[in-house]
Design a protein around this motif. Structure first.
Motif, PDB file in Angstrom:
ATOM      1  N   VAL A   1       0.803  -0.998  -0.038  1.00  0.00           N
ATOM      2  CA  VAL A   1       0.085  -0.016   0.080  1.00  0.00           C
ATOM      3  C   VAL A   1       0.945   1.405  -0.118  1.00  0.00           C
ATOM      4  N   ILE A   2       0.517   2.074  -0.797  1.00  0.00           N
ATOM      5  CA  ILE A   2       1.005   3.335  -1.016  1.00  0.00           C
ATOM      6  C   ILE A   2       0.245   4.486  -0.542  1.00  0.00           C
ATOM      7  N   LEU A   3       0.551   5.215   0.509  1.00  0.00           N
ATOM      8  CA  LEU A   3      -0.551   6.197   1.317  1.00  0.00           C
ATOM      9  C   LEU A   3       0.025   7.507   0.517  1.00  0.00           C
ATOM     10  N   ALA A   4      -1.093   8.150  -0.230  1.00  0.00           N
ATOM     11  CA  ALA A   4      -1.070   9.290  -0.686  1.00  0.00           C
ATOM     12  C   ALA A   4      -2.093  10.340  -0.556  1.00  0.00           C
ATOM     13  N   SER A   5      -2.808  10.251   0.549  1.00  0.00           N
ATOM     14  CA  SER A   5      -4.137  10.680   0.844  1.00  0.00           C
ATOM     15  C   SER A   5      -4.188  12.092   1.478  1.00  0.00           C
ATOM     16  N   GLY A   6      -2.903  12.751   1.319  1.00  0.00           N
ATOM     17  CA  GLY A   6      -2.775  14.171   1.705  1.00  0.00           C
ATOM     18  C   GLY A   6      -2.937  14.318   3.368  1.00  0.00           C
ATOM     19  N   GLY A   7      -3.258  15.676   3.643  1.00  0.00           N
ATOM     20  CA  GLY A   7      -2.846  16.092   5.031  1.00  0.00           C
ATOM     21  C   GLY A   7      -4.303  15.905   5.759  1.00  0.00           C
ATOM     22  N   PHE A   8      -4.253  16.811   6.907  1.00  0.00           N
ATOM     23  CA  PHE A   8      -5.486  16.831   7.616  1.00  0.00           C
ATOM     24  C   PHE A   8      -6.065  18.215   8.175  1.00  0.00           C
ATOM     25  N   GLY A   9      -5.798  19.102   7.017  1.00  0.00           N
ATOM     26  CA  GLY A   9      -6.075  20.646   7.356  1.00  0.00           C
ATOM     27  C   GLY A   9      -7.676  20.911   7.161  1.00  0.00           C
ATOM     28  N   ALA A  10      -8.529  19.987   6.639  1.00  0.00           N
ATOM     29  CA  ALA A  10      -9.851  20.231   6.787  1.00  0.00           C
ATOM     30  C   ALA A  10     -10.721  19.463   7.556  1.00  0.00           C
ATOM     31  N   ASP A  11     -10.060  18.711   8.528  1.00  0.00           N
ATOM     32  CA  ASP A  11     -10.731  17.973   9.836  1.00  0.00           C
ATOM     33  C   ASP A  11     -10.971  18.926  11.057  1.00  0.00           C
ATOM     34  N   PHE A  12     -11.926  19.733  11.041  1.00  0.00           N
ATOM     35  CA  PHE A  12     -12.284  20.327  12.504  1.00  0.00           C
ATOM     36  C   PHE A  12     -13.015  19.629  13.527  1.00  0.00           C
ATOM     37  N   THR A  13     -13.182  18.470  13.430  1.00  0.00           N
ATOM     38  CA  THR A  13     -13.759  17.794  14.611  1.00  0.00           C
ATOM     39  C   THR A  13     -12.907  17.582  15.881  1.00  0.00           C
TER      40      THR A  13
ATOM     41  N   ASN B   1     -11.895  15.097  17.477  1.00  0.00           N
ATOM     42  CA  ASN B   1     -11.038  14.208  17.636  1.00  0.00           C
ATOM     43  C   ASN B   1     -10.075  14.020  16.520  1.00  0.00           C
ATOM     44  N   SER B   2      -9.896  15.303  15.685  1.00  0.00           N
ATOM     45  CA  SER B   2      -9.182  15.119  14.556  1.00  0.00           C
ATOM     46  C   SER B   2      -7.733  15.373  14.942  1.00  0.00           C
ATOM     47  N   LEU B   3      -6.649  15.159  13.860  1.00  0.00           N
ATOM     48  CA  LEU B   3      -5.394  15.365  13.987  1.00  0.00           C
ATOM     49  C   LEU B   3      -4.948  16.848  14.230  1.00  0.00           C
ATOM     50  N   LEU B   4      -5.764  17.673  13.624  1.00  0.00           N
ATOM     51  CA  LEU B   4      -5.735  19.130  13.729  1.00  0.00           C
ATOM     52  C   LEU B   4      -5.735  19.621  15.076  1.00  0.00           C
ATOM     53  N   ALA B   5      -6.667  18.987  15.660  1.00  0.00           N
ATOM     54  CA  ALA B   5      -7.186  19.279  17.321  1.00  0.00           C
ATOM     55  C   ALA B   5      -6.046  18.853  17.872  1.00  0.00           C
ATOM     56  N   GLN B   6      -5.476  17.680  17.445  1.00  0.00           N
ATOM     57  CA  GLN B   6      -4.316  17.026  18.424  1.00  0.00           C
ATOM     58  C   GLN B   6      -3.142  17.941  18.370  1.00  0.00           C
ATOM     59  N   TYR B   7      -2.539  17.935  17.080  1.00  0.00           N
ATOM     60  CA  TYR B   7      -1.435  18.653  16.962  1.00  0.00           C
ATOM     61  C   TYR B   7      -1.386  20.268  16.711  1.00  0.00           C
TER      62      TYR B   7
ATOM     63  N   LEU C   1      -4.955  26.287  15.677  1.00  0.00           N
ATOM     64  CA  LEU C   1      -5.360  26.830  13.866  1.00  0.00           C
ATOM     65  C   LEU C   1      -6.823  26.085  13.841  1.00  0.00           C
ATOM     66  N   MET C   2      -7.675  25.881  14.763  1.00  0.00           N
ATOM     67  CA  MET C   2      -9.082  24.985  14.519  1.00  0.00           C
ATOM     68  C   MET C   2      -9.872  26.239  14.156  1.00  0.00           C
ATOM     69  N   HIS C   3      -9.654  27.259  14.546  1.00  0.00           N
ATOM     70  CA  HIS C   3     -10.864  28.380  14.397  1.00  0.00           C
ATOM     71  C   HIS C   3     -10.647  29.011  13.101  1.00  0.00           C
ATOM     72  N   LEU C   4      -9.475  28.775  12.098  1.00  0.00           N
ATOM     73  CA  LEU C   4      -9.227  29.470  10.920  1.00  0.00           C
ATOM     74  C   LEU C   4      -9.784  28.684   9.817  1.00  0.00           C
ATOM     75  N   PRO C   5     -10.293  29.338   8.747  1.00  0.00           N
ATOM     76  CA  PRO C   5     -10.687  28.500   7.589  1.00  0.00           C
ATOM     77  C   PRO C   5      -9.406  27.969   6.863  1.00  0.00           C
ATOM     78  N   THR C   6      -9.807  27.034   5.619  1.00  0.00           N
ATOM     79  CA  THR C   6      -8.926  26.229   5.007  1.00  0.00           C
ATOM     80  C   THR C   6      -9.090  26.441   3.482  1.00  0.00           C
ATOM     81  N   THR C   7      -8.126  26.386   2.665  1.00  0.00           N
ATOM     82  CA  THR C   7      -8.486  26.216   1.366  1.00  0.00           C
ATOM     83  C   THR C   7      -8.149  24.798   0.891  1.00  0.00           C
ATOM     84  N   ASN C   8      -8.008  23.824   2.074  1.00  0.00           N
ATOM     85  CA  ASN C   8      -8.008  22.395   1.631  1.00  0.00           C
ATOM     86  C   ASN C   8      -9.333  21.992   1.125  1.00  0.00           C
TER      87      ASN C   8
END
Length: 243
Positions: free
Chosen positions: A192-204, A206-212, A216-223
């Motif tokens: 398996v080759i993982l090429a699924s991108g980042g996590f900048g559009a997950d504002f839940t 339990n998201s990676l954005l919330a974790q790391y 930035l959780m309150h900001l909009p994204t172009t993702n």
């Protein structure tokens, strides 16, 4: 089903430029590939890129008499704030050959070279089209689609959400994945080759954005809305380390 390597196919997760590059490389090396993307069409964030693609010591630069090197590109990237020299070495070291590959294998026009911010030499390649990211990515998509239409060496499966990596119980090695399509789970076996991108559009919560980066959780994204870190989560779930 027991998995024995070498496998008869490779599995690519994500249909942006990274995933399409991986899939076409598998075909170029004589293998079979299945590409899965959870969106209804491929392209990802790559199609939004408007500047071009950076490459040092490319054939185009040499033709134009541009003095550039991998070492200079590496130095610029580190000065720009990159924190992992080992990753920068791969990024910059492969950049020229990667641009040449796009031109040679996909007949892309990347003849315009500009010097953008942070670069010590003109090395951002593009063609005359307004959106180079779209032009480059679609060329690779079309090549993969042609192979998929005419042979059994490639399959493209959209609206397919990969959610679990399969492992060999005895060694813990990844031997495939499970994706959900139309309410049903389907298994595919192979590396398996993982090429699924980042996590900048997950504002839940339990998201990676919330974790790391909770700041930035309150900001909009172009993702695109597909950027929810699925590949990273799947890799971490079987013990993979992330950068």
């Amino acid at each position: 089903m027991a998995m024995v390597f070498p496998a008869n196919q490779a599995i690519v997760v994500g249909g942006g430029l990274a995933g399409m590059s991986a899939a076409n490389t598998v075909l170029e090396c004589g293998g079979k590939v299945v590409l899965v993307d959870k969106s209804s069409f491929c392209g990802g964030n790559s199609t939004k890129a408007t500047s071009g693609i950076n490459g040092a010591a490319t054939k185009t630069q040499k033709i134009k008499g541009i003095d550039d090197s991998i070492e200079l590109f590496t130095s610029d990237t580190l000065k720009g704030g990159a924190k992992r020299p080992e990753v920068v070495k791969v990024l910059c070291g492969n950049s020229g050959e990667d641009v040449d590959w796009l031109v040679d294998k996909f007949d892309l026009d990347l003849s315009l070279v500009a010097r953008l911010g942070g670069h010590s030499a003109p090395r951002t390649h593009r063609g005359k089209e307004r959106f180079p990211g779209m032009t480059i990515t679609y060329a690779l998509i079309q090549m993969l689609e042609k192979v998929a239409e005419k042979t059994d060496r490639a399959r493209i499966i959209t609206k397919a959400r990969a959610h679990k990596l399969l492992t060999n119980d005895s060694k813990g090695a990844c031997v495939g994945l499970i994706y959900e399509k139309g309410g049903k789970d389907i298994k595919e076996y192979g590396p398996v080759i993982l090429a699924s991108g980042g996590f900048g559009a997950d504002f839940t919560q339990n998201s990676l954005l919330a974790q790391y980066r909770p700041d930035l959780m309150h900001l909009p994204t172009t993702n695109g809305e597909h950027c929810t870190g699925d590949g990273i989560k799947m890799g971490e779930a079987i013990g993979g380390k992330s950068i």
